[in-house]
Design an enzyme around this catalytic site. Structure first.
Site, PDB file in Angstrom:
ATOM      1  N   ARG A 124      17.995  -5.229  13.292  1.00 25.54           N
ATOM      2  CA  ARG A 124      16.786  -5.774  13.648  1.00 25.54           C
ATOM      3  C   ARG A 124      16.051  -5.879  12.534  1.00 25.54           C
ATOM      4  O   ARG A 124      15.638  -5.087  11.684  1.00 25.54           O
ATOM      5  CB  ARG A 124      16.371  -4.845  14.690  1.00 25.54           C
ATOM      6  CG  ARG A 124      14.881  -5.701  15.490  1.00 25.54           C
ATOM      7  CD  ARG A 124      14.096  -4.784  15.639  1.00 25.54           C
ATOM      8  NE  ARG A 124      12.743  -5.321  16.225  1.00 25.54           N
ATOM      9  CZ  ARG A 124      11.493  -4.786  16.049  1.00 25.54           C
ATOM     10  NH1 ARG A 124      11.382  -3.634  15.660  1.00 25.54           N
ATOM     11  NH2 ARG A 124      10.396  -5.283  16.613  1.00 25.54           N
TER      12      ARG A 124
ATOM     13  N   HIS B 281       2.934   6.304  14.076  1.00 27.72           N
ATOM     14  CA  HIS B 281       1.772   6.129  13.016  1.00 27.72           C
ATOM     15  C   HIS B 281       1.023   5.135  13.836  1.00 27.72           C
ATOM     16  O   HIS B 281       1.207   4.356  14.560  1.00 27.72           O
ATOM     17  CB  HIS B 281       2.390   5.706  11.784  1.00 27.72           C
ATOM     18  CG  HIS B 281       2.977   4.117  12.029  1.00 27.72           C
ATOM     19  ND1 HIS B 281       4.226   3.899  12.580  1.00 27.72           N
ATOM     20  CD2 HIS B 281       2.512   2.992  11.547  1.00 27.72           C
ATOM     21  CE1 HIS B 281       4.434   2.554  12.620  1.00 27.72           C
ATOM     22  NE2 HIS B 281       3.371   2.199  12.058  1.00 27.72           N
TER      23      HIS B 281
ATOM     24  N   ASP C 234      -1.585   2.203  12.105  1.00 25.54           N
ATOM     25  CA  ASP C 234      -1.758   1.259  10.879  1.00 25.54           C
ATOM     26  C   ASP C 234      -3.164   1.467  10.317  1.00 25.54           C
ATOM     27  O   ASP C 234      -4.185   1.415  11.106  1.00 25.54           O
ATOM     28  CB  ASP C 234      -1.766  -0.139  11.284  1.00 25.54           C
ATOM     29  CG  ASP C 234      -0.231  -0.940  11.695  1.00 25.54           C
ATOM     30  OD1 ASP C 234       0.386   0.180  12.323  1.00 25.54           O
ATOM     31  OD2 ASP C 234       0.222  -1.962  11.245  1.00 25.54           O
TER      32      ASP C 234
ATOM     33  N   ASN D 217      10.293  -5.645   7.769  1.00 26.03           N
ATOM     34  CA  ASN D 217      11.034  -4.500   8.025  1.00 26.03           C
ATOM     35  C   ASN D 217      12.358  -4.555   8.462  1.00 26.03           C
ATOM     36  O   ASN D 217      12.626  -5.396   9.536  1.00 26.03           O
ATOM     37  CB  ASN D 217      10.319  -3.643   9.200  1.00 26.03           C
ATOM     38  CG  ASN D 217       9.007  -2.651   8.678  1.00 26.03           C
ATOM     39  OD1 ASN D 217       8.651  -2.702   7.202  1.00 26.03           O
ATOM     40  ND2 ASN D 217       8.252  -2.363   9.608  1.00 26.03           N
TER      41      ASN D 217
ATOM     42  N   HIS E  74       2.065   4.469  17.663  1.00 22.90           N
ATOM     43  CA  HIS E  74       3.397   3.619  18.131  1.00 22.90           C
ATOM     44  C   HIS E  74       4.469   3.976  16.970  1.00 22.90           C
ATOM     45  O   HIS E  74       4.228   4.390  15.938  1.00 22.90           O
ATOM     46  CB  HIS E  74       3.137   2.073  18.028  1.00 22.90           C
ATOM     47  CG  HIS E  74       2.773   1.461  16.732  1.00 22.90           C
ATOM     48  ND1 HIS E  74       1.310   1.742  16.496  1.00 22.90           N
ATOM     49  CD2 HIS E  74       3.440   0.884  15.687  1.00 22.90           C
ATOM     50  CE1 HIS E  74       1.251   0.824  15.198  1.00 22.90           C
ATOM     51  NE2 HIS E  74       2.381   0.501  14.792  1.00 22.90           N
TER      52      HIS E  74
ATOM     53  N   TYR F 117       0.879  -1.110   0.004  1.00 24.92           N
ATOM     54  CA  TYR F 117       0.119  -0.174  -0.030  1.00 24.92           C
ATOM     55  C   TYR F 117       0.758   1.139  -0.001  1.00 24.92           C
ATOM     56  O   TYR F 117       1.912   1.170   0.466  1.00 24.92           O
ATOM     57  CB  TYR F 117      -1.021  -0.180   0.960  1.00 24.92           C
ATOM     58  CG  TYR F 117      -0.324   0.074   2.348  1.00 24.92           C
ATOM     59  CD1 TYR F 117      -0.322   1.392   3.109  1.00 24.92           C
ATOM     60  CD2 TYR F 117       0.368  -1.048   3.155  1.00 24.92           C
ATOM     61  CE1 TYR F 117       0.230   1.577   4.354  1.00 24.92           C
ATOM     62  CE2 TYR F 117       0.762  -0.963   4.307  1.00 24.92           C
ATOM     63  CZ  TYR F 117       0.638   0.433   5.136  1.00 24.92           C
ATOM     64  OH  TYR F 117       1.542   0.651   6.370  1.00 24.92           O
TER      65      TYR F 117
END
Length: 362
Positions: free
Chosen positions: A261, A188, A190, A177, A250, A123
């Site tokens: 990570r 942001h 979701d 990610n 978050h 998206y």
């Protein structure tokens, strides 16, 4: 990395211009400890550019908000170190394929110190939006990102189903990610109109933290004190729903990524989620086949070493060389005619000038 041209995360973040949208705050309590009846508000960015509001009240109010966040989060330690190592090898394979350009255009999204890999569904968000703000995100057309890899189904999703985290068939979107040390993702939520709840994520490579209710500032980059900090360990599963998923932002802070990570985010898109082609008149028409670009013709003759320094021989000169006598005679006749014409024009000019002078004398 649809690649951006920035080498430093702070340069990218400084270039982002906050865009203000009318977005009703669903989670700010209208009461405060003061007598004014209204709480102070601070702005938080959503999806790299947009803003949400959070109340900035007393410590008591923040503790209440933290309690709401805590109560709507589920964490489980499901994956063993051996399972993590196997999955991390698969993530390295994804990164290598992305570097080799083996994925579709919208599968890979590169940013400084953070790469995203969309599978199943992708998206638009952040600076990719024509009109920025909550609710403007759109799914890409079907087939514009790669399908979810088999290893994600076998090694990750099946374990989540067997552990009772999600029902079978729930996940149709997987995003990886991949963060480098110092990478981050700004505050942001979701998109509610894109993804059903819950939001499930699994952490790999190293331990980190997920922060709620932070405010980002970018000159230089700074992050305010979070309302709630959730440690996320390697191999842990985090499930967001309710208040934590919908009513507070978050983020991942740069100071919380000390080593590489990666996180695999597993979600389900809503059946009525808007797509980029939903309002397009051309969405149902077949793609137009364009002819291949024409290639420039190249001569197979070898150029002589001093060819570039010699004067060019034009076609008219070649013709003259073929018929030297004829061309000389023609050139002589043309020059004679030109000489006569110039003489006649000069006489006419002098005569007209004389007339003008005479007229002035009268």
């Amino acid at each position: 990395m649809a690649a951006s041209g920035y080498s430093d995360l702070r340069e990218k973040l400084k270039s982002m211009t906050p865009h203000r949208d009318d977005f009703k705050n669903k989670y700010v309590d209208g009461t405060s400890n003061g007598s004014s009846g209204k709480s102070r508000k601070r702005k938080f960015r959503e999806s790299d550019d947009d803003e949400y509001e959070h109340s900035d009240d007393s410590a008591e109010h923040r503790e209440q908000e933290a309690s709401r966040v805590r109560s709507s989060i589920l964490q489980k330690n499901i994956f063993s170190p051996e399972e993590c190592a196997l999955i991390e090898e698969k993530i390295d394979d994804v990164v290598a394929k992305g570097e080799a350009g083996l994925y579709r255009e919208h599968t890979v999204d590169r940013a400084p110190l953070r790469n995203k890999y969309f599978f199943g569904e992708g998206y638009t968000y952040g600076s990719q939006l024509e009109k920025r703000g909550p609710g403007q995100e759109r799914l890409y057309r079907k087939g514009e990102v790669n399908e979810i890899p088999n290893w994600v189904h076998e090694l990750v999703i099946k374990r989540l189903v067997s552990s009772g985290v999600v029902p079978e068939g729930f996940v149709n979107s997987a995003v990886i990610n991949d963060y480098q040390p110092g990478g981050c993702i700004v505050s942001h939520v979701d998109p509610l109109h894109i993804f059903a709840r819950p939001i499930v994520s699994v952490s790999f490579f190293s331990d980190s933290a997920l922060c709620f209710g932070c405010r980002f500032q970018f000159k230089p980059i700074r992050v305010s004190e979070p309302v709630f900090v959730l440690p996320v360990r390697r191999g842990s599963v985090t499930v967001l729903s309710g208040y934590a998923a919908d009513d507070i932002t978050h983020c991942i802070r740069p100071q919380d990524i000390k080593e590489r990570r990666a996180v695999i985010i597993l979600r389900k898109t809503r059946p009525d989620a808007p797509r980029l082609d939903s309002d397009s008149l051309l969405s149902s028409s077949p793609p137009v086949k364009r002819p291949p670009p024409l290639k420039a013709k190249r001569s197979h003759r070898k150029a002589e070493p001093d060819a570039a320094h010699r004067p060019r021989v034009l076609e008219m000169d070649k013709e003259e060389n073929r018929h030297p006598s004829h061309s000389h005679h023609r050139r002589h006749s043309i020059s004679s005619e030109n000489y006569k014409r110039r003489g006649q024009d000069s006489d006419k000019h002098r005569e007209s000038y004389g007339r003008k002078v005479k007229m002035r004398r009268h």
